[in-house]
Design a protein around this motif. Structure first.
Motif, PDB file in Angstrom:
ATOM      1  N   LYS A 126      -4.464  -0.911  25.755  1.00 46.62           N
ATOM      2  CA  LYS A 126      -2.923  -0.604  24.658  1.00 46.62           C
ATOM      3  C   LYS A 126      -2.201   0.041  24.224  1.00 46.62           C
ATOM      4  CE  LYS A 126      -4.972  -4.985  21.934  1.00 46.62           C
ATOM      5  NZ  LYS A 126      -5.887  -4.795  20.306  1.00 46.62           N
ATOM      6  N   LEU A 127      -2.980   1.804  24.490  1.00 51.07           N
ATOM      7  CA  LEU A 127      -2.370   3.241  24.234  1.00 51.07           C
ATOM      8  C   LEU A 127      -2.088   3.082  24.832  1.00 51.07           C
ATOM      9  CD1 LEU A 127      -1.699   5.616  23.359  1.00 51.07           C
ATOM     10  CD2 LEU A 127      -4.452   6.718  24.563  1.00 51.07           C
ATOM     11  N   MET A 128      -2.399   2.624  26.845  1.00 51.76           N
ATOM     12  CA  MET A 128      -1.195   3.144  27.678  1.00 51.76           C
ATOM     13  C   MET A 128      -0.089   2.033  27.408  1.00 51.76           C
ATOM     14  SD  MET A 128      -2.371   5.217  29.707  1.00 51.76           S
ATOM     15  CE  MET A 128      -2.196   5.508  31.739  1.00 51.76           C
ATOM     16  N   LEU A 129       0.448   0.903  27.127  1.00 48.82           N
ATOM     17  CA  LEU A 129       1.161   0.198  26.663  1.00 48.82           C
ATOM     18  C   LEU A 129       2.497   1.092  25.733  1.00 48.82           C
ATOM     19  CD1 LEU A 129       0.212  -3.387  26.443  1.00 48.82           C
ATOM     20  CD2 LEU A 129       1.183  -2.245  28.022  1.00 48.82           C
ATOM     21  N   ARG A 130       1.511   1.177  24.814  1.00 46.64           N
ATOM     22  CA  ARG A 130       2.030   2.449  23.707  1.00 46.64           C
ATOM     23  C   ARG A 130       2.907   3.262  23.915  1.00 46.64           C
ATOM     24  NH1 ARG A 130      -1.498   3.197  18.324  1.00 46.64           N
ATOM     25  NH2 ARG A 130       0.869   3.956  17.782  1.00 46.64           N
ATOM     26  N   VAL A 131       2.121   4.507  24.979  1.00 42.48           N
ATOM     27  CA  VAL A 131       3.469   5.020  25.024  1.00 42.48           C
ATOM     28  C   VAL A 131       4.735   5.571  26.645  1.00 42.48           C
ATOM     29  CG1 VAL A 131       1.025   6.509  24.980  1.00 42.48           C
ATOM     30  CG2 VAL A 131       1.323   5.991  27.569  1.00 42.48           C
ATOM     31  N   GLY A 132       4.826   4.313  27.021  1.00 38.23           N
ATOM     32  CA  GLY A 132       5.938   3.857  27.648  1.00 38.23           C
ATOM     33  C   GLY A 132       5.131   3.742  28.920  1.00 38.23           C
ATOM     34  N   ASN A 133       5.754   2.964  29.750  1.00 41.10           N
ATOM     35  CA  ASN A 133       5.601   2.876  31.135  1.00 41.10           C
ATOM     36  C   ASN A 133       5.879   4.480  32.166  1.00 41.10           C
ATOM     37  OD1 ASN A 133       5.105   0.201  31.431  1.00 41.10           O
ATOM     38  ND2 ASN A 133       6.927  -0.389  32.471  1.00 41.10           N
ATOM     39  N   ASP A 134       6.555   5.243  31.763  1.00 42.06           N
ATOM     40  CA  ASP A 134       6.660   6.932  32.107  1.00 42.06           C
ATOM     41  C   ASP A 134       5.828   7.399  31.633  1.00 42.06           C
ATOM     42  OD1 ASP A 134       8.254   9.033  33.981  1.00 42.06           O
ATOM     43  OD2 ASP A 134       8.290   9.880  31.575  1.00 42.06           O
ATOM     44  N   ASN A 135       5.430   7.900  30.234  1.00 41.45           N
ATOM     45  CA  ASN A 135       4.342   8.617  29.968  1.00 41.45           C
ATOM     46  C   ASN A 135       3.256   7.846  30.630  1.00 41.45           C
ATOM     47  OD1 ASN A 135       6.043   9.982  28.528  1.00 41.45           O
ATOM     48  ND2 ASN A 135       5.522   9.444  26.689  1.00 41.45           N
ATOM     49  N   ALA A 136       2.673   6.508  30.619  1.00 40.66           N
ATOM     50  CA  ALA A 136       1.273   6.537  31.640  1.00 40.66           C
ATOM     51  C   ALA A 136       1.373   7.327  32.824  1.00 40.66           C
ATOM     52  CB  ALA A 136       1.718   4.808  31.642  1.00 40.66           C
ATOM     53  N   ALA A 137       2.810   6.754  33.875  1.00 38.95           N
ATOM     54  CA  ALA A 137       2.653   6.706  35.007  1.00 38.95           C
ATOM     55  C   ALA A 137       1.928   8.825  34.949  1.00 38.95           C
ATOM     56  CB  ALA A 137       3.678   6.810  35.554  1.00 38.95           C
ATOM     57  N   ARG A 138       2.738   9.236  34.464  1.00 44.76           N
ATOM     58  CA  ARG A 138       2.254  10.738  33.922  1.00 44.76           C
ATOM     59  C   ARG A 138       0.897  11.064  34.436  1.00 44.76           C
ATOM     60  NH1 ARG A 138       7.208  12.356  31.115  1.00 44.76           N
ATOM     61  NH2 ARG A 138       6.030  14.587  30.445  1.00 44.76           N
ATOM     62  N   ILE A 139       0.203  10.169  32.850  1.00 47.82           N
ATOM     63  CA  ILE A 139      -1.532  10.089  32.818  1.00 47.82           C
ATOM     64  C   ILE A 139      -1.532   9.937  33.630  1.00 47.82           C
ATOM     65  CG2 ILE A 139      -2.957   9.841  31.443  1.00 47.82           C
ATOM     66  CD1 ILE A 139      -0.618   8.776  29.115  1.00 47.82           C
ATOM     67  N   LYS A 140      -1.492   8.730  34.353  1.00 50.18           N
ATOM     68  CA  LYS A 140      -2.529   8.729  35.363  1.00 50.18           C
ATOM     69  C   LYS A 140      -2.133   9.416  36.524  1.00 50.18           C
ATOM     70  CE  LYS A 140      -1.579   3.456  34.532  1.00 50.18           C
ATOM     71  NZ  LYS A 140      -1.666   1.977  35.337  1.00 50.18           N
ATOM     72  N   LYS A 141      -1.171   9.858  36.715  1.00 50.15           N
ATOM     73  CA  LYS A 141      -1.760  11.375  37.296  1.00 50.15           C
ATOM     74  C   LYS A 141      -3.105  11.742  37.283  1.00 50.15           C
ATOM     75  CE  LYS A 141       1.337  13.982  40.809  1.00 50.15           C
ATOM     76  NZ  LYS A 141       2.892  14.753  40.412  1.00 50.15           N
ATOM     77  N   LYS A 142      -2.252  12.064  36.272  1.00 43.10           N
ATOM     78  CA  LYS A 142      -3.476  13.536  35.647  1.00 43.10           C
ATOM     79  C   LYS A 142      -4.709  13.101  36.185  1.00 43.10           C
ATOM     80  CE  LYS A 142      -2.871  17.119  35.019  1.00 43.10           C
ATOM     81  NZ  LYS A 142      -3.075  18.260  36.230  1.00 43.10           N
ATOM     82  N   LEU A 143      -4.926  12.030  35.935  1.00 36.63           N
ATOM     83  CA  LEU A 143      -6.461  11.484  35.642  1.00 36.63           C
ATOM     84  C   LEU A 143      -7.036  11.489  37.242  1.00 36.63           C
ATOM     85  CD1 LEU A 143      -5.948   8.558  33.065  1.00 36.63           C
ATOM     86  CD2 LEU A 143      -7.539  10.550  33.091  1.00 36.63           C
ATOM     87  N   ARG A 144      -6.032  10.635  38.086  1.00 36.06           N
ATOM     88  CA  ARG A 144      -6.031  10.456  39.759  1.00 36.06           C
ATOM     89  C   ARG A 144      -6.690  11.847  40.218  1.00 36.06           C
ATOM     90  NH1 ARG A 144      -1.145   7.347  39.494  1.00 36.06           N
ATOM     91  NH2 ARG A 144      -2.019   5.101  39.564  1.00 36.06           N
ATOM     92  N   GLU A 145      -5.827  13.279  39.522  1.00 38.26           N
ATOM     93  CA  GLU A 145      -5.920  14.740  39.868  1.00 38.26           C
ATOM     94  C   GLU A 145      -7.758  15.315  39.346  1.00 38.26           C
ATOM     95  OE1 GLU A 145      -3.490  17.463  38.376  1.00 38.26           O
ATOM     96  OE2 GLU A 145      -2.120  16.725  40.318  1.00 38.26           O
ATOM     97  N   ILE A 146      -8.276  14.541  38.297  1.00 41.77           N
ATOM     98  CA  ILE A 146      -9.241  15.297  37.102  1.00 41.77           C
ATOM     99  C   ILE A 146     -10.333  14.728  38.068  1.00 41.77           C
ATOM    100  CG2 ILE A 146     -11.031  15.565  35.276  1.00 41.77           C
ATOM    101  CD1 ILE A 146      -7.879  15.051  33.943  1.00 41.77           C
ATOM    102  N   ARG A 147     -10.010  12.753  38.127  1.00 40.49           N
ATOM    103  CA  ARG A 147     -11.353  12.630  38.938  1.00 40.49           C
ATOM    104  C   ARG A 147     -11.285  12.310  40.836  1.00 40.49           C
ATOM    105  NH1 ARG A 147     -12.809   8.114  42.360  1.00 40.49           N
ATOM    106  NH2 ARG A 147     -14.592   6.477  41.490  1.00 40.49           N
TER     107      ARG A 147
END
Length: 266
Positions: free
Chosen positions: A230-251
């Motif tokens: 739900k959070l990822m929907l609330r932040v919007g698609n653009d912000n969510a994509a940028r968050i996911k990019k950083k998460l992939r790096e951390i993972r």
């Protein structure tokens, strides 16, 4: 080295809490929260020690503070880095490690505790448009999260992982104290990252309902999603994509460190 550790420390706190910090405000993500870690139902305890999928190397550095005494050095390091005023504005000063662990553990659940957030609320109000059957989440709502996303993007993922490994014993203790006596927090963290990477995108305006004080998603399928999705929907698609990019790096850094630990243990 100390300056690197300080940069990594703020990265850890902001990275690990990047999702949770956004959940504080009113909106379809937040429901009646549990009052503390003990209220989060733990999984059944296995009879034998569960397999660790992502073991971390043991950091051979100066002794760590105890979990109970870790707030002062953490706040001091943060104050040296971003200033005491910023620390007071953005960081909850008590039980920092425990707050991070509880929040990470709750992200895939339907309920998350607002009282146990490691960071202060996102500024501004949750924005909507329309009324009645036309009530929807405003596209302008995503602007509230942009500064946090930009800060997350500046985090050096390698330094973040190194710092996380350095302080890992405190996170592990907090996780077991939460009700997972045989659990391994790094496995849970990787699983939560994978969960967030699977968060759906919105295809258009997100319709809402407001049966009481808080908003709900009008679509039952969306309302049944986890707090993290739900959070990822609330932040919007653009912000969510940028968050996911950083998460992939951390993972990727977590997996790299885990593979090195497995190799050394052979």
């Amino acid at each position: 080295m100390k300056r690197v550790m300080k940069w990594a420390l703020i990265a850890l706190l902001l990275g690990a809490a990047a999702f949770a910090v956004l959940l504080w405000q009113q909106g379809p993500t937040l429901k009646g929260p549990p009052t503390g870690p003990a209220d989060v139902p733990p999984p059944p305890v296995a009879a034998t020690e569960p397999e660790t999928h992502y073991p971390l190397p043991e950091a051979k550095t100066e002794p760590l503070p105890t979990l109970e005494k870790s707030d002062v050095p953490l706040l001091s390091a943060l104050g040296d880095l971003i200033g005491n005023a910023a620390v007071k504005q953005f960081i909850q000063p008590q039980e920092i490690v425990r707050r991070i662990v509880v929040t990470v553990d709750n992200i895939p659940r339907s309920v998350i505790s607002a009282q146990l957030m490691p960071t202060t609320p996102v500024p501004g109000k949750f924005r909507t448009t329309g009324k009645g059957d036309n009530l929807a989440m405003s596209a302008l709502n995503t602007e509230r999260y942009t500064s946090f996303v930009r800060l997350l993007e500046r985090v050096d993922s390698k330094k973040l992982t190194d710092l996380y490994i350095h302080y890992y014993p405190l996170f592990q203790k907090a996780y077991r104290d939460l009700g997972y006596p045989k659990g391994y927090f790094n496995d849970r963290l990787v699983a939560v990252i994978d969960h967030m990477l699977q968060a759906p995108q919105s295809d258009g305006p997100i319709m809402l309902e407001q049966p009481h004080v808080f908003y709900k998603f009008a679509d039952p399928e969306l309302e049944s999603l986890s707090a993290g999705h739900k959070l990822m929907l609330r932040v919007g698609n653009d912000n969510a994509a940028r968050i996911k990019k950083k998460l992939r790096e951390i993972r990727g850094e977590l997996v790299r460190a885990s593979e090195e630990a497995k190799t050394k243990s052979k």
